[in-house]
Motif scaffolding. Structure first.
Motif, PDB file in Angstrom:
ATOM      1  N   VAL A  24      -0.288  12.177 -11.256  1.00 21.45           N
ATOM      2  CA  VAL A  24      -0.212  11.959 -12.708  1.00 21.45           C
ATOM      3  C   VAL A  24      -0.123  13.304 -13.431  1.00 21.45           C
ATOM      4  O   VAL A  24       0.749  13.524 -14.292  1.00 21.45           O
ATOM      5  N   PHE A  25      -0.995  14.236 -13.070  1.00 24.10           N
ATOM      6  CA  PHE A  25      -1.025  15.524 -13.755  1.00 24.10           C
ATOM      7  C   PHE A  25       0.155  16.403 -13.349  1.00 24.10           C
ATOM      8  O   PHE A  25       0.642  17.213 -14.155  1.00 24.10           O
ATOM      9  N   GLN A  26       0.621  16.255 -12.129  1.00 20.58           N
ATOM     10  CA  GLN A  26       1.824  16.985 -11.733  1.00 20.58           C
ATOM     11  C   GLN A  26       3.022  16.563 -12.566  1.00 20.58           C
ATOM     12  O   GLN A  26       3.811  17.395 -13.029  1.00 20.58           O
ATOM     13  N   MET A  27       3.156  15.247 -12.784  1.00 20.55           N
ATOM     14  CA  MET A  27       4.260  14.749 -13.593  1.00 20.55           C
ATOM     15  C   MET A  27       4.087  15.112 -15.060  1.00 20.55           C
ATOM     16  O   MET A  27       5.061  15.353 -15.775  1.00 20.55           O
ATOM     17  N   ARG A  32      -9.730  11.584  -7.600  1.00 16.63           N
ATOM     18  CA  ARG A  32      -9.025  12.866  -7.709  1.00 16.63           C
ATOM     19  C   ARG A  32      -7.707  12.830  -6.932  1.00 16.63           C
ATOM     20  O   ARG A  32      -6.686  13.332  -7.405  1.00 16.63           O
ATOM     21  N   ASP A  33      -7.735  12.280  -5.761  1.00 18.13           N
ATOM     22  CA  ASP A  33      -6.521  12.195  -4.962  1.00 18.13           C
ATOM     23  C   ASP A  33      -5.497  11.272  -5.627  1.00 18.13           C
ATOM     24  O   ASP A  33      -4.301  11.561  -5.658  1.00 18.13           O
ATOM     25  N   PHE A  79     -15.454  15.860  -5.150  1.00 17.59           N
ATOM     26  CA  PHE A  79     -15.002  14.478  -4.968  1.00 17.59           C
ATOM     27  C   PHE A  79     -15.605  13.553  -6.022  1.00 17.59           C
ATOM     28  O   PHE A  79     -16.775  13.656  -6.386  1.00 17.59           O
ATOM     29  N   LEU A  80     -14.755  12.636  -6.509  1.00 15.26           N
ATOM     30  CA  LEU A  80     -15.168  11.638  -7.491  1.00 15.26           C
ATOM     31  C   LEU A  80     -14.615  10.291  -7.033  1.00 15.26           C
ATOM     32  O   LEU A  80     -13.397  10.082  -6.996  1.00 15.26           O
ATOM     33  N   THR A  81     -15.504   9.407  -6.655  1.00 20.34           N
ATOM     34  CA  THR A  81     -15.079   8.121  -6.098  1.00 20.34           C
ATOM     35  C   THR A  81     -15.607   6.967  -6.933  1.00 20.34           C
ATOM     36  O   THR A  81     -16.623   7.082  -7.626  1.00 20.34           O
TER      37      THR A  81
END
Length: 289
Positions: free
Chosen positions: A206-209, A200-201, A151-153
């Motif tokens: 973005v990366f899927q597109m 991350r969520d 997790f990165l918040t």
């Protein structure tokens, strides 16, 4: 880190005004049970604009389409901290669907952290009133990001904000713009409200597109967070602004001897570019880095 803070007036609160003025207002002819309540009132007291407006409905035994003629109402506002009182002017507005509404307005700019009493008075002395406090001027501070395993918040502190609504985050990338609605997600702390982004969520799409379009080097240009800073009365039942729920009289109301809701608030936004360490951790490409 690049940081720019913006505040917005009319444009930023347009959606709120639309919600308050028009939600549940499909006017039909129907019988209602009379009470001592004479008016329903809807509006936003905005310290960033120099003209304020309220929509006023007169409560009668027969609810019918509003006619383009004056109503028996006087609107007064009083700054309880300075003692200044202002009489508002009535205007009849015709909406796109052809119906009419009474919008009272006054040329003044409310003061941050002042209390305002708004009174709508009928000629026989019956009145509805509402008390609201204009929230302090709030600025955003991008706090240190947190890494906890996967997790990165990213916490963002809105200093001196009593409450936030309409929290929206936009990621500007070379793949496109991606909006994330955080709605009312916030944590009250000493000194304001913290909104914590789940990086991350948020960027997964973005990366899927990027894969779909065959883009290998994904660049994050900036992040923008837009909020509406409000007084503490903006706390809807169930934690969400449900138009169907609001159409029921009294469900979400702060009007004494009447119905409706009048709050104080203003829109604000902040833009920033995350540190290179964060961008690398998320998998973004850093030009020249």
């Amino acid at each position: 880190m690049i940081l720019r803070l913006h505040t917005y007036g009319r444009r930023g609160t347009a959606c709120i005004l639309a919600l308050l003025f028009f939600t549940g207002c499909e006017e039909e002819i129907t019988r209602v049970e009379l009470t001592d309540n004479a008016f329903s009132i809807y509006g936003v007291i905005n310290p960033l604009v120099d003209v304020q407006a309220l929509r006023v409905f007169q409560i009668d035994a027969l609810l019918e389409l509003t006619r383009p003629e004056p109503i028996d109402a006087t609107v007064l506002s009083t700054d309880l901290d300075s003692g200044q009182s202002i009489a508002w002017q009535d205007s009849v507005v015709q909406f796109q669907n052809g119906t009419f509404g009474h919008v009272f307005w006054a040329p003044f700019q409310p003061i941050h952290d002042h209390r305002y009493l708004l009174e709508v008075i009928r000629s026989d002395g019956v009145k509805a009133e509402v008390l609201t406090r204009v929230p302090p001027f709030s600025t955003a501070e991008i706090l240190e990001h947190n890494v906890d395993g996967f997790f990165l918040t990213q916490p963002v502190l809105w200093r001196d904000a009593p409450h936030l609504i309409n929290i929206n985050v936009t990621y500007f990338t070379n793949v496109g713009k991606f909006n994330v609605n955080y709605n009312l997600q916030q944590t009250k702390v000493n000194g304001g409200q913290i909104v914590t982004l789940d990086f991350r969520d948020d960027v997964e799409l973005v990366f899927q597109m990027a894969i779909f379009f065959g883009i290998q080097e994904v660049v994050l240009d900036k992040i923008e967070m837009r909020v509406v800073v409000t007084d503490e009365s903006w706390d809807p039942p169930g934690g969400t602004f449900d138009a169907d729920l609001f159409s029921e009289p009294g469900t979400f109301s702060n009007v004494v001897n009447g119905f409706g809701f009048v709050g104080a608030g203003y829109s604000a936004s902040v833009e920033w570019v995350p540190e290179d360490e964060v961008l690398r951790e998320l998998g973004f490409f850093i030009p020249g880095g």
